[in-house]
Design an enzyme around this catalytic site. Structure first.
Site, PDB file in Angstrom:
ATOM      1  N   TYR A 111       0.846  -1.203   0.000  1.00  0.00           N
ATOM      2  CA  TYR A 111       0.000   0.000   0.000  1.00  0.00           C
ATOM      3  C   TYR A 111       0.876   1.245   0.000  1.00  0.00           C
ATOM      4  O   TYR A 111       2.047   1.212   0.393  1.00  0.00           O
ATOM      5  CB  TYR A 111      -0.953   0.004   1.201  1.00  0.00           C
ATOM      6  CG  TYR A 111      -0.273   0.169   2.552  1.00  0.00           C
ATOM      7  CD1 TYR A 111      -0.042   1.444   3.080  1.00  0.00           C
ATOM      8  CD2 TYR A 111       0.114  -0.932   3.307  1.00  0.00           C
ATOM      9  CE1 TYR A 111       0.573   1.606   4.317  1.00  0.00           C
ATOM     10  CE2 TYR A 111       0.725  -0.782   4.544  1.00  0.00           C
ATOM     11  CZ  TYR A 111       0.955   0.496   5.041  1.00  0.00           C
ATOM     12  OH  TYR A 111       1.568   0.657   6.263  1.00  0.00           O
ATOM     13  N   CYS A 112       0.300   2.345  -0.461  1.00  0.00           N
ATOM     14  CA  CYS A 112       0.986   3.640  -0.491  1.00  0.00           C
ATOM     15  C   CYS A 112      -0.086   4.723  -0.518  1.00  0.00           C
ATOM     16  O   CYS A 112      -1.269   4.433  -0.359  1.00  0.00           O
ATOM     17  CB  CYS A 112       1.923   3.734  -1.692  1.00  0.00           C
ATOM     18  SG  CYS A 112       1.089   3.453  -3.278  1.00  0.00           S
ATOM     19  N   THR A 113       0.306   5.959  -0.720  1.00  0.00           N
ATOM     20  CA  THR A 113      -0.634   7.072  -0.570  1.00  0.00           C
ATOM     21  C   THR A 113      -1.805   6.989  -1.547  1.00  0.00           C
ATOM     22  O   THR A 113      -2.965   6.899  -1.146  1.00  0.00           O
ATOM     23  CB  THR A 113       0.089   8.418  -0.748  1.00  0.00           C
ATOM     24  OG1 THR A 113       1.188   8.484   0.156  1.00  0.00           O
ATOM     25  CG2 THR A 113      -0.868   9.587  -0.471  1.00  0.00           C
TER      26      THR A 113
END
Length: 297
Positions: free
Chosen positions: A187-189
């Site tokens: 996951y990331c922004t």
């Protein structure tokens, strides 16, 4: 009366002339008085842009007229009108600088050989299904480590990376080899970094890789602070952080006094300027708005 917003989006698609796309995007943003950061590469576009909502809607309408950008997922958030100091539009070798420009494969449908996309609801379904079989889903943070200081998924692994360039060395170090047979969710922004990261992990023998479709932003819009996310989200504009509800936890701590804080500040020493977490009290005076163990170059 103007209404200011910020849009975040990316699209992986082969671009034969990134320089031409750069010039077009710059001219379009200047015409509409928009500011922000746009990166173009042979693999697509990555943009965070702010301005008046009417101008942003026109910008998106025009950008989507380009066939490869037609189906991009657009994420909206509130802006102030002064979120970005200027407009930056650049053409680079990589849309995200992992330091592996030849490894990523992209076609008209996006990244080739990446992780399985999961919508927020599907993520919860996966976690429940795996837990019922006695398996644990591993959350793997695709951001720089300092961003996770103020918020991350519960029990997530946060790699020891200062920049995106550090990920390949981190993956190749062997320290995560025990995860290669486990279900891993990157996951990331907004989703773009984990698009690339998931493909890098698949290439290195991770067998069951998923990625958060739309990133933390889309998950937070769906579940606010009643799901698996804890804390604030670091963002790359003047706000520095955002919360999904009034129930957000403060998981970060002041580097000097350890009080809860989600506010990053630069060290007051002009020759240092390191970015760290400070509480309101420690940030209020130059002598306490400094690295507690002394500044390092």
């Amino acid at each position: 009366m103007s209404m200011n917003k910020i849009v975040l989006f990316y699209g992986f698609t082969p671009l034969s002339d990134p320089e031409a796309i750069k010039l077009w995007q710059r001219a379009l943003c200047e015409k509409l008085n928009l500011k922000g950061r746009i990166i173009i590469s042979k693999d697509g576009i990555n943009a965070t842009v702010g301005g008046d909502i009417k101008d942003l809607k026109q910008y998106l309408k025009t950008t989507r007229e380009y066939a490869g950008f037609r189906n991009m997922d657009i994420k909206w958030s509130d802006g102030t009108g002064d979120d970005f100091p200027r407009l930056s539009v650049k053409a680079r070798d990589e849309i995200v600088s992992f330091g592996a420009p030849g490894e990523l494969k992209v076609d008209e449908n996006g990244v080739v050989g990446g992780g399985t996309h999961l919508k927020p609801e599907e993520l919860h379904e996966l976690v429940a299904a795996k837990e019922s079989n006695g398996e644990e889903v591993v959350f793997f943070d695709g951001r720089n480590a300092f961003e996770a200081q103020i918020g991350k998924f519960k029990n997530a692994i946060v790699p020891d990376v200062d920049t995106t360039h550090d990920f390949i060395k981190e993956l190749d170090s062997g320290k995560y080899d025990d995860l290669k047979d486990k279900p891993v969710v990157t996951y990331c922004t907004g989703g773009i970094r984990c698009e690339v990261l998931s493909s890098l992990m698949v290439n290195r023998g991770f067998k069951e890789v998923y990625q958060m479709d739309g990133g933390i932003v889309r998950y937070g819009e769906t579940f606010k602070d009643k799901g698996l996310w804890e804390g604030s989200l670091y963002v790359f504009d003047k706000r520095m952080h955002m919360e999904f509800s009034d129930e957000a936890k403060e998981v970060g701590h002041c580097i000097r006094c350890n009080k809860p804080s989600n506010k990053f500040e630069n060290c007051s020493n002009p020759s240092c300027r390191n970015l760290n977490l400070y509480c309101e009290e420690c940030a209020s005076a130059p002598e306490t708005l400094q690295c507690p163990q002394g500044c390092t170059d």
